[in-house]
Design an enzyme around this catalytic site. Structure first.
Site, PDB file in Angstrom:
ATOM      1  N   ASP A 366     -56.822   7.042  30.785  1.00  0.00           N
ATOM      2  CA  ASP A 366     -56.968   7.041  29.476  1.00  0.00           C
ATOM      3  C   ASP A 366     -57.077   5.594  28.780  1.00  0.00           C
ATOM      4  O   ASP A 366     -56.561   4.793  29.644  1.00  0.00           O
ATOM      5  CB  ASP A 366     -55.600   7.873  28.813  1.00  0.00           C
ATOM      6  CG  ASP A 366     -55.442   7.892  27.211  1.00  0.00           C
ATOM      7  OD1 ASP A 366     -56.687   8.321  26.836  1.00  0.00           O
ATOM      8  OD2 ASP A 366     -54.668   7.895  26.641  1.00  0.00           O
ATOM      9  N   GLY A 642     -60.861   9.649  24.090  1.00  0.00           N
ATOM     10  CA  GLY A 642     -61.630  10.652  23.058  1.00  0.00           C
ATOM     11  C   GLY A 642     -62.144   9.771  21.823  1.00  0.00           C
ATOM     12  O   GLY A 642     -62.446  10.323  20.998  1.00  0.00           O
ATOM     13  N   ASP A 643     -61.979   8.175  22.104  1.00  0.00           N
ATOM     14  CA  ASP A 643     -62.507   7.467  21.120  1.00  0.00           C
ATOM     15  C   ASP A 643     -64.238   7.466  21.159  1.00  0.00           C
ATOM     16  O   ASP A 643     -64.670   8.004  22.188  1.00  0.00           O
ATOM     17  CB  ASP A 643     -62.102   6.125  21.334  1.00  0.00           C
ATOM     18  CG  ASP A 643     -60.744   5.773  20.938  1.00  0.00           C
ATOM     19  OD1 ASP A 643     -60.393   6.638  20.229  1.00  0.00           O
ATOM     20  OD2 ASP A 643     -60.091   4.798  21.061  1.00  0.00           O
ATOM     21  N   ASP A 799     -51.001   8.813  28.936  1.00  0.00           N
ATOM     22  CA  ASP A 799     -49.587   8.646  28.289  1.00  0.00           C
ATOM     23  C   ASP A 799     -49.686   9.702  27.241  1.00  0.00           C
ATOM     24  O   ASP A 799     -48.352  10.038  26.834  1.00  0.00           O
ATOM     25  CB  ASP A 799     -49.562   7.432  27.390  1.00  0.00           C
ATOM     26  CG  ASP A 799     -50.555   7.238  26.240  1.00  0.00           C
ATOM     27  OD1 ASP A 799     -50.290   7.020  25.281  1.00  0.00           O
ATOM     28  OD2 ASP A 799     -51.697   7.731  26.510  1.00  0.00           O
ATOM     29  N   ASN A 802     -52.652  14.871  25.956  1.00  0.00           N
ATOM     30  CA  ASN A 802     -54.438  15.164  26.058  1.00  0.00           C
ATOM     31  C   ASN A 802     -54.681  14.801  27.449  1.00  0.00           C
ATOM     32  O   ASN A 802     -55.657  15.077  27.926  1.00  0.00           O
ATOM     33  CB  ASN A 802     -54.955  14.347  24.875  1.00  0.00           C
ATOM     34  CG  ASN A 802     -54.617  13.195  24.897  1.00  0.00           C
ATOM     35  OD1 ASN A 802     -53.394  12.608  25.186  1.00  0.00           O
ATOM     36  ND2 ASN A 802     -55.664  12.296  24.448  1.00  0.00           N
ATOM     37  N   ASP A 803     -53.600  13.919  28.172  1.00  0.00           N
ATOM     38  CA  ASP A 803     -53.879  13.678  29.577  1.00  0.00           C
ATOM     39  C   ASP A 803     -53.302  14.530  30.633  1.00  0.00           C
ATOM     40  O   ASP A 803     -53.441  14.397  31.852  1.00  0.00           O
ATOM     41  CB  ASP A 803     -53.345  12.049  29.681  1.00  0.00           C
ATOM     42  CG  ASP A 803     -54.022  11.146  28.499  1.00  0.00           C
ATOM     43  OD1 ASP A 803     -55.298  11.211  28.544  1.00  0.00           O
ATOM     44  OD2 ASP A 803     -53.127  10.525  27.978  1.00  0.00           O
TER      45      ASP A 803
END
Length: 1150
Positions: A366, A642-643, A799, A802-803
């Site tokens: 991530d 997600g960026d 972290d 979402n991971d």
């Protein structure tokens, strides 16, 4: 309530009833455990057994018990966590009033009341809050890793009518919404209430995993509970993970079993022929049983299965578990992986995967909160051609003193004193205009508090918060805003500007603007945005374009995130004409966003450049060095975030994942061309998959791939499959026609699979891959594709919640414990506080664990082959009668007492080179990726080594006993003396062999080898004594054998000769390999002293310096929309603190 799931969660695997059967079922998946269970059954049959049944039962129960206890401890920890969460308290509307209830008792349709800092217990529709117009702030750290606050809004109708307890008790709306799913970024629903329909979207929803912030009280309706919540849907299943070595061991057990069956079958056939030719004719061998030769051979087969069972000793699995437990403790105790700032040690949350850490080929990471701290810092700026922030050239590193500014943020640091001097002199109008723009052109909201921090900013993105904070420290302080005004302090002078329009940011516009009316009546537009869009809209008369362009390139070289700032003066007539168009577009019922964008374009033109900012998304300490080291170890790193694309690419450069000499590819075109070519080929030709596919990047050079979540959808075939299913459901089972629009869709499963294979092949040709705008589910799917088509060992590190799915899907999951919640840590196999510790986890602990486990297994197989196959050679001299070659107690204690400790300590403590050299030479990691230290080749080498050793151990003593005479004139050629000499030779050989294999000697290793030999002789003399024979005459039958045999010098010479012949070839082969064909590890070991001296010198040298690159960095805004809609609606205006509860009339007045 019967239709919907409850709110209790369950992450544990067992309960009181299922623990024993489920755990035994999992354990008996191991072939060796099944093998020993079958062996136990055989030993119960009197006609077959050659060893007592308890010799197998006790070790089997021990192994199953130790493993079960370990699994129980792990699962109890999950039970405790589940209980802690399920028993959290929350206020629920029951019987017309709010009552405290446990989370697990909440159901869909309940109305709950939440207060400041409460965790949200379920996915809840916000009805009303104590803030104006039901505004509610939430922290989504556990969902997306972002620590900045997000806002949620209740519907206007619920806000006005559902403030009091009685009103909420009478609430009787019907909610119609989507089925439970894992989409964190989307919610669609409708509320039917009082004969009206109201649309619902994600802005109205508060998701489980978030926390209420800066909101005293809010009310909500539970929509999804428990396992149906979006965060739990993203969690994925708890997968039982096994290492490659575990799988290999299972296959090797099958191989040994096949060898065992073949050996036993051969010996059984030998027994049949021997009985026919010799046994049946020798009167002295008559046993009174009327059995045929074939039947005796059949019984002999099962007898040999028991005799030779130690080829796969059950103590192997106990030893493996002990070694893994020890290696896990070493990780937990490693002070170099302890993060002092947050008092966070490294934690191995599983004990079964340590050696897999030494075989990682792909890392999936991530970005936000994992590679970066998610903390933005204002570093540099260029204003009207002058660049500020190059403090190194000024020869000072003292931070600027901001005590002159009462509003200054004490955490803000800036090193260029000249900028403050310029501002405080008030001579440079451009500099003042620059910071005025930063304090006015934004969508930040402010909360005024009492105490040390009077102002608290809430920004839609950390980037924007950093810019407004910078302006605040330089004297332009954003104080407050209303629906149509914004108030700032300009160098201690308070000014209020009228907001005429706010043109918000989105990912297509890449800019935002604000139109203000100044106190003197002037109308001015301020705009900030990415250089790529700003330069297209600059006036031909704009100054400083070239100078700013040069500064942008310099900032980009330093991997800073850049923004251009500009302005435009607008006449009243021009604004009035534009305002009419803007109003028409803002009330359009269809394509409203597109209409607004077109209107924005008209006013955002002929801009005048002021300057540019450069901010840094601070990387965690040591990230670039860690990535560089892991890349040298041939580990490929993929960043899944997600960026937006620009942000992810920029961070790729910052952390040295991407470099100047890499060719960046965006991938879609190459895949579509290959897909089109395949469709154009004849069907038969197109569907024959090449063994070696054509490369996607035939030209030489380093490549990197950047892909987006939308494109991944085409590869993974997610959205389209769902849409097609829904469409077919509505229209009946009508086959979809092939249209040009369906060109992006796979025709069938074969094409879908080939598209996925193409993607994996293309990505794996690149040294770095960045996937941006991906959902949690897509992260897991990308990991699955690499595991499926590359058969590679994967590691995921993240972290946030979402991971979690990605962490569970990978072979190894690592959680970063820190600011972003504990969801990732609770689902991980290993956890620590900083990304940089990953280097030590893999290159030191992982590599050592792999080397130790491989060395342990190779030697364990060898020592048991050497021990067991002596029975095989002895069979040729005992009529294939399943007679054992050793004393029973020696067989029982060989793997438990005589040979276990030295090899166990090698598996726990051995290291070829120390930790510093392991990190200095990442190439040492390669054998683990290749599986070079333990595979079928090594297995058969151990087998043939064991065969050779068993031959020597049997035949040299046998030959020595053939024609000999003892000192007392008697021949010591009895069976029992032969057994003692063979056993003694074996113990010396095995313990000296492990000494040759040991690379890292400690007092404990030395003690273990000497102690094992001493224990052997001590126990042997005890069980051969007359005293114990008197007590147990049938159990201890070797009375006086040891003392009689071992006082003969001839037999000691035999033992020395046997041991020497077994060890001499091993010493010679090791010498040849280390001198003629040395490995990387051998070379490092040989020059260890020199490298250690170099390491000391390097520690005194200068620290790591960032490289430079010539690449434009990204637009420094969040990838989500700002708060413009909220500000324009007037719903962000906070109430003044009041003693009584504010009623609806107050809101209307506002």
């Amino acid at each position: 309530q019967g239709i919907f799931t409850g709110n209790g969660i369950k992450t544990y695997k067992y309960n009181a009833l299922t623990f024993i059967p489920l755990n035994l079922f999992e354990q008996f998946k191991r072939a060796a455990n099944l093998y020993f269970l079958a062996l136990l059954v055989l030993q119960i049959i009197p006609e077959i057994t050659t060893l007592p049944w308890y010799t197998t039962l006790v070790p089997l129960v021990l192994v199953l018990g130790i493993t079960a206890i370990k699994d129980l401890v792990d699962d109890l920890a999950r039970h405790r966590m589940d209980n802690e969460i399920n028993n959290r308290k929350c206020e629920v509307l029951l019987d017309g009033r709010f009552q405290v209830s446990k989370w697990m008792n909440i159901h869909v349709g309940d109305v709950v009341r939440l207060k400041k800092n409460d965790h949200i217990p379920a996915d809840i529709l916000l009805l009303s809050s104590s803030n104006p117009n039901s505004l509610c702030y939430v922290e989504t750290a556990e969902l997306d890793g972002e620590t900045n606050l997000k806002f949620k809004m209740g519907l206007k109708v619920t806000d006005e009518r559902l403030q009091e307890e009685g009103q909420l008790a009478q609430f009787d709306a019907m909610i119609v919404c989507e089925e439970p799913n894992n989409r964190l970024d989307k919610f669609t629903g409708t509320m039917r209430w009082r004969k009206e329909r109201f649309p619902l979207d994600l802005d109205n929803m508060m998701l489980r995993g978030c926390r209420i912030r800066n909101t005293d009280e809010c009310h909500g309706l539970v929509i999804f509970a428990g396992a149906d919540t979006k965060i739990m849907r993203n969690g994925g299943k708890t997968r039982f993970k096994r290492t490659k070595i575990d799988e290999l061991m299972n296959y090797m057990v099958y191989t040994i079993f096949v060898i065992l069956v073949l050996l036993c079958a051969g010996l059984a056939i030998g027994n049949t022929f021997w009985y026919e030719e010799v046994g049946s004719k020798a009167w002295y061998l008559y046993d009174g049983k009327d059995q045929t030769a074939s039947y005796r051979g059949f019984l002999s087969f099962w007898g040999y299965i028991i005799v030779l069972n130690t080829m796969v000793p059950i103590s192997l699995y106990v030893s493996v578990e002990v070694i893994r437990l020890g290696q896990s403790k070493f990780i937990n105790w490693d002070l170099q992986m302890y993060y002092q700032e947050k008092d966070t040690p490294a934690k191995a949350r599983t004990t079964t995967l340590n050696e897999q850490l030494g075989q990682i080929e792909y890392i999936f990471s991530d970005k936000t909160g994992t590679l970066t701290q998610n903390i933005m810092a204002f570093k540099k700026c260029t204003i009207a051609g002058h660049t500020f922030g190059s403090f190194l050239s000024l020869g000072t590193t003292q931070p600027v003193d901001f005590t002159w500014n009462k509003y200054a943020d004490r955490k803000f640091e800036y090193l260029d004193h000249s900028l403050v001097v310029c501002i405080r002199s008030k001579k440079d109008k451009d500099t003042l205009e620059f910071f005025k723009l930063l304090s006015l052109c934004h969508t930040v909201m402010v909360e005024q508090k009492e105490g040390k921090e009077p102002l608290v900013y809430q920004a839609a993105s950390p980037d924007e918060g950093a810019l407004v904070t910078a302006a605040r420290n330089f004297g332009f302080v954003f104080l407050s805003r209303t629906q149509d005004t914004i108030t700032i302090s300009e160098m201690d002078q308070e000014m209020t500007y009228e907001v005429l329009a706010l043109l918000d940011f989105n990912s297509d516009r890449k800019r935002m603007s604000i139109i203000l009316r100044f106190p003197d009546g002037r109308i001015r537009l301020y705009c900030k945005g990415a250089d790529t869009v700003i330069y297209e809209r600059l006036s031909p008369n704009s100054k400083h374009k070239e100078v700013t362009q040069t500064a942008l390139d310099i900032f980009a070289n330093e991997t800073l995130r850049t923004l251009c700032l500009c302005y435009k003066d607008i006449s009243k007539q021009e604004f009035d004409a534009w305002a009419k168009k803007h109003k028409a577009a803002s009330v359009a019922m269809s394509n409203r966003e597109a209409a607004l964008d077109r209107v924005y374009e008209q006013i955002e033109s002929n801009l005048m450049m002021i300057g540019a900012t450069a901010i840094e998304d601070k990387l965690q300490d040591g990230v670039p060095e860690t990535i560089a080291k892991l890349a040298k170890a041939d580990i490929k790193i993929w960043v899944l975030t997600g960026d937006k694309k620009e942000t992810a690419e920029n961070i790729g450069y910052s952390c040295k994942l991407l470099s100047d000499d890499m060719q960046i590819h965006y991938g879609e075109d190459k895949l579509r061309i290959r897909q089109a070519n395949r469709r154009d080929q004849p069907p038969a030709f197109g569907r024959t998959r090449k063994k070696v596919p054509d490369p996607f990047f035939p030209e030489p050079g380093r490549n990197a791939l950047i892909i987006t979540g939308g494109w991944l959808n085409e590869i993974l075939y997610e959205k389209k499959k769902k849409r097609r299913r829904l469409r077919l459901k509505r229209l009946g089972k009508r086959p979809a026609s092939a249209t040009p629009q369906d060109a992006a869709q796979p025709i069938d499963d074969w094409e879908k699979e080939t598209r996925q294979v193409d993607f994996v092949n293309m990505a794996c040709e690149c040294e770095a891959v960045i996937c941006c705008r991906v959902t949690p589910k897509q992260k897991a799917n990308v990991v699955s594709l690499v595991k499926k088509y590359k058969k590679a060992v994967t590691l995921s590190i993240g972290d946030g919640a979402n991971d979690v799915n990605m962490i569970k899907t990978a072979d190894i999951g690592v959680g970063i414990s820190g600011q972003e919640g504990m969801q990732a840590v609770m689902s991980s196999d290993y956890a620590f506080a900083q990304f940089r510790y990953l280097e030590r986890l893999l290159l030191v602990h992982g590599r050592w664990s792999y080397i130790r486990m491989c060395k342990f297994l190779r030697f364990f197989f060898f020592k048991n082959f050497a021990f067991t196959l002596v029975h095989f050679w002895y069979s040729f001299f005992n009529g294939f009668s399943a007679q054992v070659a050793y004393e029973d107690w020696f067989i029982t204690l060989y793997n438990v007492m005589y040979s276990s400790l030295p090899v166990l300590l090698v598996g726990l403590l051995d290291q070829d080179v120390n930790d510093k050299l392991s990190r200095k030479f990442p190439k040492l990691y390669l054998p683990g990726q290749q599986g070079a230290l333990f595979n079928y080749k090594n297995f058969f080498i151990s087998l043939f080594h064991g065969i050779f050793t068993s031959l020597v151990i049997f035949f040299i003593p046998y030959g020595a006993f053939l024609q000999t005479m003892g000192q007392n004139g008697e021949a010591p050629s009895d069976y029992q003396s032969l057994a003692v000499v063979m056993a003694s030779s074996l113990i010396f050989t095995v313990n000296m062999q492990i000494s040759l294999e040991t690379s890292y000697w400690t007092f404990v290793n030395c003690f273990a080898v000497l102690c094992s030999i001493a224990i052997y002789f001590g126990i042997m003399f005890d069980i051969h004594s007359a005293g114990i024979h008197v007590i147990f005459p049938s159990t201890f039958t070797f009375t006086g054998v040891a003392s009689n045999a071992l006082r003969q010098p001839y037999l000691w010479l035999t033992i020395i000769l046997t041991v020497g012949i077994t060890l001499l070839p091993v010493i010679c082969i090791q010498f040849l390999y280390k001198t003629i064909w040395p490995s990387v590890g051998d070379n490092v070991q040989r020059n260890r002293k020199k490298y250690e001296m170099e390491e000391v010198e390097e520690e005194k040298s200068t620290p790591f310096q960032r490289g430079r690159r010539s690449r434009r960095s990204a637009y420094a805004f969040s990838h989500s929309r700002g708060y413009a809609d909220l500000i324009a609606s007037g719903r962000s205006i906070r109430r003044r603190p009041a003693t009584a509860r504010v009623v609806k009339t107050t809101q209307t007045d506002l």
